[in-house]
Write an enzyme that holds these catalytic residues in place. Sequence first.
Site, PDB file in Angstrom:
ATOM      1  N   LYS B  32      39.005  24.065  28.114  1.00  0.00           N
ATOM      2  CA  LYS B  32      39.370  24.017  29.537  1.00  0.00           C
ATOM      3  C   LYS B  32      40.705  24.733  29.735  1.00  0.00           C
ATOM      4  CE  LYS B  32      39.774  20.620  33.315  1.00  0.00           C
ATOM      5  NZ  LYS B  32      39.778  19.176  33.641  1.00  0.00           N
ATOM      6  N   SER B 107      36.344  17.913  37.140  1.00  0.00           N
ATOM      7  CA  SER B 107      36.917  19.235  37.203  1.00  0.00           C
ATOM      8  C   SER B 107      36.634  20.120  35.999  1.00  0.00           C
ATOM      9  CB  SER B 107      38.427  19.112  37.388  1.00  0.00           C
ATOM     10  OG  SER B 107      39.036  18.557  36.240  1.00  0.00           O
ATOM     11  N   SER B 131      36.762  13.657  35.128  1.00  0.00           N
ATOM     12  CA  SER B 131      36.601  15.114  35.004  1.00  0.00           C
ATOM     13  C   SER B 131      35.899  15.592  33.746  1.00  0.00           C
ATOM     14  CB  SER B 131      37.964  15.805  35.121  1.00  0.00           C
ATOM     15  OG  SER B 131      38.395  15.806  36.462  1.00  0.00           O
TER      16      SER B 131
END
Lengths: 94, 429
Positions: B32, B107, B131
């Site tokens: 990420k 996310s 997330s």
Amino acid sequence: MSDDADTVDPEAVRHVADLARVDLEADEVEAFTGQFADILEYFETLDEVPEVEREADLTNVMRPDEERDSLDREAALQNAPETEDGFFKGPNVS
Amino acid sequence: MADTIFITDERIDGDTDTDADGPLAGRTVAIKDNISTEGVRTTCGSAMLEDYVPPYDATVVSRLKDAGATIVGKTNMDEFGMGTTTETSAFGPTDNPAAPGHVPGGSSGGSAAAVAAGEAELALGSDTGGSIRCPAAFCGVVGIKPTYGLVSRYGLVAYGNSLEQIGPFGETVEDAAALLDVIAGPDERDATTREAELEGERYADAATGDVDGLTIGVPTELVEGADDGVVDTFWDAIAELEAQGAEYHEVSLPSVEHAVEAYYVIAMSEASSNLARFDGVRYGPATDADGNWNETFSAVRREGFGDEVKRRILLGTYALSAGYHDKYYKKAQDARAWVKQDFDEALSEADVLASPTMPVTPFEQGESLDDPLQMYLADANTVPVNLADLPAISVPAGESDVDGLPVGLQLVGPSFGEERLIRAASALE
């Protein structure tokens, strides 16, 4: 955003934006005014939460106060838009 | 597909020379884009950090390299982790490989999509309020949100630091657990990390699928609000666990009715403080704005931040401001303590708690951006776990019989009880 939480007006949104150092466009102020009213009204339900005894089981974490390696100056400055003589360069403070 | 999954499509080879036998030798991992990678830009999905190149690695990245993993790229995400769809990214949305035309969740949407699309075998995400678990559920992969303090946050760009943990994605429970083995454990650079307290040798060894005698608590509040298709799929999964020797009972967690508002007050408050560092001086876009420090600072932040980030910074600033702190922030901390108590109590009479990971199936692209409050409510089942600092896993439970879209099952365990979650989740594979 006065004492009466039901009233969120554009002036209040501008005031918070000023505190947070975020410039807003006029259309953003307008959109946020409506959205903040909805969101803050929802947050009001926290009033129903009882006072709760908090027993945090926390311990301090210490390390010896010794000199150790850190980033060198060049690496620390590599992402700055502006530098001068090995320092960050920012705008005037006042 | 790959061009919307990665923000930076750059390969970083692990230490294959020194550690060819490393536990992740020959395996590919996507990361990420809010996890710092030395020499490879780390944007947090924000225009504010479009050109930011970290001078150091996050601890989890150093551990991946030491384990011999190959990093295949930095994945798309909601800006600074603020979103449930990956649509708030300044770099555009990511499609859902398991449900084209739909969002991958957020996310950490790019990380889940990378695994679902086969762009990487494994991925790292971060979970502040769901997330990791939300995109795992939406993309039909496995995601683990570790106990607060199990994985170092050094090098993770902070959003809500009392809530968030880095965690793994994999196609199988065992894969995700093997990645957790590499990243877990104390780090002197993150004073909140703790020793893992493993029963066995490795987390991956717990993926036995043995649920004989397991007791499952089902919090009714986390099932009632879910869509019909999600609820049916959830109960099918519970029936499957029962058939393998587990038993379930219903439990009540009255505090979770206030978890979403408590979570958003705390997360926004922490965000307003954490994101104050983005002032355009040490990093950030160059501007030609004139004026004093405050004026220049405000102009950089207008240009660098997207709507959702501005919204959360402003609301957090408001919740912490004089006269409102007691009303919002203090009450939210009371709610947080209450949620912890409720979970501790429920977990004293059950080995794990189960619920649908998300009350809905993946939204269509663009469906939900206009109504932030509606978006926040979709996090109802995931945020209580972050408030309680507990571990949780999302494992695919099948497809909704209403729309055919993926549904995830969430299992929550006691602090540092990851092995129990891995064992139970692997029974559904």
